[in-house]
Scaffold this motif. Structure first.
Motif, PDB file in Angstrom:
ATOM      1  N   PHE A 114       0.834  -1.217   0.000  1.00  0.00           N
ATOM      2  CA  PHE A 114       0.000   0.000   0.000  1.00  0.00           C
ATOM      3  C   PHE A 114       0.870   1.270   0.000  1.00  0.00           C
ATOM      4  O   PHE A 114       0.569   2.234   0.700  1.00  0.00           O
ATOM      5  N   LYS A 115       1.929   1.261  -0.792  1.00  0.00           N
ATOM      6  CA  LYS A 115       2.833   2.414  -0.819  1.00  0.00           C
ATOM      7  C   LYS A 115       2.117   3.656  -1.358  1.00  0.00           C
ATOM      8  O   LYS A 115       2.308   4.762  -0.849  1.00  0.00           O
ATOM      9  N   ARG A 116       1.302   3.483  -2.381  1.00  0.00           N
ATOM     10  CA  ARG A 116       0.570   4.622  -2.939  1.00  0.00           C
ATOM     11  C   ARG A 116      -0.431   5.191  -1.926  1.00  0.00           C
ATOM     12  O   ARG A 116      -0.614   6.404  -1.843  1.00  0.00           O
ATOM     13  N   LEU A 117      -1.070   4.312  -1.187  1.00  0.00           N
ATOM     14  CA  LEU A 117      -2.017   4.783  -0.169  1.00  0.00           C
ATOM     15  C   LEU A 117      -1.292   5.557   0.920  1.00  0.00           C
ATOM     16  O   LEU A 117      -1.789   6.600   1.395  1.00  0.00           O
ATOM     17  N   ILE A 118      -0.128   5.094   1.324  1.00  0.00           N
ATOM     18  CA  ILE A 118       0.658   5.819   2.331  1.00  0.00           C
ATOM     19  C   ILE A 118       1.039   7.195   1.816  1.00  0.00           C
ATOM     20  O   ILE A 118       0.965   8.194   2.542  1.00  0.00           O
ATOM     21  N   LEU A 119       1.435   7.246   0.538  1.00  0.00           N
ATOM     22  CA  LEU A 119       1.804   8.532  -0.048  1.00  0.00           C
ATOM     23  C   LEU A 119       0.605   9.472  -0.115  1.00  0.00           C
ATOM     24  O   LEU A 119       0.728  10.676   0.141  1.00  0.00           O
ATOM     25  N   LEU A 120      -0.569   8.943  -0.432  1.00  0.00           N
ATOM     26  CA  LEU A 120      -1.773   9.774  -0.468  1.00  0.00           C
ATOM     27  C   LEU A 120      -2.136  10.293   0.924  1.00  0.00           C
ATOM     28  O   LEU A 120      -2.580  11.445   1.070  1.00  0.00           O
ATOM     29  N   LEU A 121      -1.954   9.472   1.939  1.00  0.00           N
ATOM     30  CA  LEU A 121      -2.229   9.921   3.308  1.00  0.00           C
ATOM     31  C   LEU A 121      -1.257  11.028   3.718  1.00  0.00           C
ATOM     32  O   LEU A 121      -1.653  11.981   4.410  1.00  0.00           O
ATOM     33  N   ILE A 122      -0.004  10.909   3.297  1.00  0.00           N
ATOM     34  CA  ILE A 122       0.961  11.977   3.587  1.00  0.00           C
ATOM     35  C   ILE A 122       0.556  13.257   2.879  1.00  0.00           C
ATOM     36  O   ILE A 122       0.621  14.357   3.450  1.00  0.00           O
ATOM     37  N   LEU A 123       0.122  13.142   1.626  1.00  0.00           N
ATOM     38  CA  LEU A 123      -0.338  14.322   0.893  1.00  0.00           C
ATOM     39  C   LEU A 123      -1.577  14.929   1.550  1.00  0.00           C
ATOM     40  O   LEU A 123      -1.743  16.155   1.551  1.00  0.00           O
ATOM     41  N   PHE A 124      -2.435  14.093   2.099  1.00  0.00           N
ATOM     42  CA  PHE A 124      -3.667  14.587   2.718  1.00  0.00           C
ATOM     43  C   PHE A 124      -3.372  15.463   3.929  1.00  0.00           C
ATOM     44  O   PHE A 124      -4.141  16.383   4.237  1.00  0.00           O
ATOM     45  N   THR A 125      -2.276  15.205   4.629  1.00  0.00           N
ATOM     46  CA  THR A 125      -1.952  16.027   5.801  1.00  0.00           C
ATOM     47  C   THR A 125      -1.650  17.474   5.430  1.00  0.00           C
ATOM     48  O   THR A 125      -1.738  18.355   6.279  1.00  0.00           O
ATOM     49  N   LEU A 126      -1.291  17.720   4.152  1.00  0.00           N
ATOM     50  CA  LEU A 126      -1.055  19.099   3.723  1.00  0.00           C
ATOM     51  C   LEU A 126      -2.339  19.917   3.711  1.00  0.00           C
ATOM     52  O   LEU A 126      -2.285  21.146   3.734  1.00  0.00           O
ATOM     53  N   ALA A 127      -3.480  19.246   3.653  1.00  0.00           N
ATOM     54  CA  ALA A 127      -4.766  19.951   3.658  1.00  0.00           C
ATOM     55  C   ALA A 127      -5.226  20.299   5.068  1.00  0.00           C
ATOM     56  O   ALA A 127      -6.304  20.886   5.229  1.00  0.00           O
ATOM     57  N   LEU A 128      -4.455  19.928   6.085  1.00  0.00           N
ATOM     58  CA  LEU A 128      -4.819  20.217   7.473  1.00  0.00           C
ATOM     59  C   LEU A 128      -3.823  21.205   8.049  1.00  0.00           C
ATOM     60  O   LEU A 128      -2.760  20.808   8.543  1.00  0.00           O
ATOM     61  N   PRO A 129      -4.108  22.495   8.010  1.00  0.00           N
ATOM     62  CA  PRO A 129      -3.163  23.477   8.560  1.00  0.00           C
ATOM     63  C   PRO A 129      -3.092  23.394  10.079  1.00  0.00           C
ATOM     64  O   PRO A 129      -3.901  22.723  10.736  1.00  0.00           O
ATOM     65  N   VAL A 130      -2.115  24.092  10.630  1.00  0.00           N
ATOM     66  CA  VAL A 130      -1.875  24.038  12.072  1.00  0.00           C
ATOM     67  C   VAL A 130      -3.087  24.501  12.877  1.00  0.00           C
ATOM     68  O   VAL A 130      -3.445  23.855  13.878  1.00  0.00           O
ATOM     69  N   PRO A 131      -3.757  25.596  12.542  1.00  0.00           N
ATOM     70  CA  PRO A 131      -4.927  25.996  13.359  1.00  0.00           C
ATOM     71  C   PRO A 131      -6.020  24.940  13.424  1.00  0.00           C
ATOM     72  O   PRO A 131      -6.749  24.871  14.410  1.00  0.00           O
ATOM     73  N   VAL A 132      -6.136  24.099  12.398  1.00  0.00           N
ATOM     74  CA  VAL A 132      -7.156  23.047  12.414  1.00  0.00           C
ATOM     75  C   VAL A 132      -6.749  21.916  13.354  1.00  0.00           C
ATOM     76  O   VAL A 132      -7.584  21.314  14.040  1.00  0.00           O
ATOM     77  N   ARG A 133      -5.441  21.640  13.436  1.00  0.00           N
ATOM     78  CA  ARG A 133      -4.949  20.515  14.226  1.00  0.00           C
ATOM     79  C   ARG A 133      -4.613  20.876  15.661  1.00  0.00           C
ATOM     80  O   ARG A 133      -4.295  19.991  16.453  1.00  0.00           O
TER      81      ARG A 133
END
Length: 284
Positions: A121-140
């Protein structure tokens, strides 16, 4: 051809031509002069802040006054002693260094795993890493704070017949809580991943034939070939960690001894009463 044309052609042929060294020197001189002028223009705000840091507070509001004031030494002494800026600078430096090193180390290991290892699931891991870019610090920041509070109640106990080891982590009002949430960086991982993919596969095959292990390959092959990329990522992470304000304000309760420079500057802001512009200007 007339005599005037002949004399003009002779005069043009008499003019000396620039040698290749002179042409190169002239072009380099123009380039460096342009860079010096651009550097001077970009450093004008910093020079202005340094000049204003030597002025008393009541004279800074006089916009026509630009020069060295008489309160420079006293402002610096007040900042380091009365307003506790020495502690704030040390805490900010430790936090920024730790965040920079942690981001680079974790990004190196994660990028190496994504490029050179056959992971499921290397592609899925990469997509999850990319998804974290959509969560800025104020949201987290609220979930991170709740996680740090829950971490204060954790306790790891290893009890054997020979020894008993108890690990009681504390994340609130500590360096650990200040630094750990920001060690992972999706941007650094993606940049190093793309850089590693541009390295020739022949190096990997040669390392396998020579019996080089993963860590030796990382230390002696990948890191030397990625020095400029690592230096750039560390500089970005250091500046980003240095400028943090909201998370240190939330996770640190004792701002006098464990606060950072950004929260210290906020205490001198106009919202905190009469602003001390001379001391505010000298802070980095």
């Amino acid at each position: 051809m007339t005599r005037s044309q002949q004399s003009g052609g002779e005069s043009e042929s008499v003019l000396p031509k620039l040698t290749q060294f002179e042409q190169r020197f002239t072009s380099q001189l123009r380039l460096h002069l342009t860079l010096v002028i651009a550097l001077f223009v970009l450093s004008l705000p910093v020079l202005f802040a340094v000049l204003m840091s030597t002025q008393p507070a009541y004279r800074i509001v006089q916009t026509t006054l630009v020069g060295v004031g008489a309160d420079g030494i006293s402002n610096y002494i007040k900042a380091l002693t009365v307003h506790n800026f020495d502690t704030y600078l040390i805490n900010s430096f430790v936090m920024a260094i730790a965040i920079g090193i942690g981001k680079v180390v974790l990004a190196l290991l994660a990028s190496m795993a994504l490029v050179y290892y056959k992971l499921p699931f290397k592609r899925l891991i990469l997509l999850l890493i990319l998804f974290t870019l959509a969560l800025p610090v104020p949201v987290r920041i609220v979930p991170m704070y709740e996680l740090m509070l829950a971490g204060n109640r954790w306790q790891l106990i290893i009890d054997t017949s020979f020894y008993r080891l108890a690990f009681d982590p504390k994340f609130v009002n500590t360096y650990a809580g200040l630094i750990l949430p920001y060690l992972a960086s999706a941007t650094s991982i993606l940049l190093l991943r793309q850089h590693f993919k541009s390295i020739s596969d022949s190096l990997v095959e040669q390392a396998k034939l020579d019996g080089v292990g993963p860590l030796r390959f990382l230390v002696f092959v990948l890191i030397p070939m990625s020095k400029s990329m690592i230096a750039g990522l560390f500089a970005i992470a250091f500046i980003w960690g240095w400028n943090q304000y909201l998370w240190p304000l939330l996770i640190i309760n004792d701002q006098q001894t464990k606060g950072v420079i950004q929260t210290g500057l906020a205490q001198l802001s106009p919202q905190a009463g009469k602003p001390l512009w001379g001391i505010i200007m000298l802070a980095p």
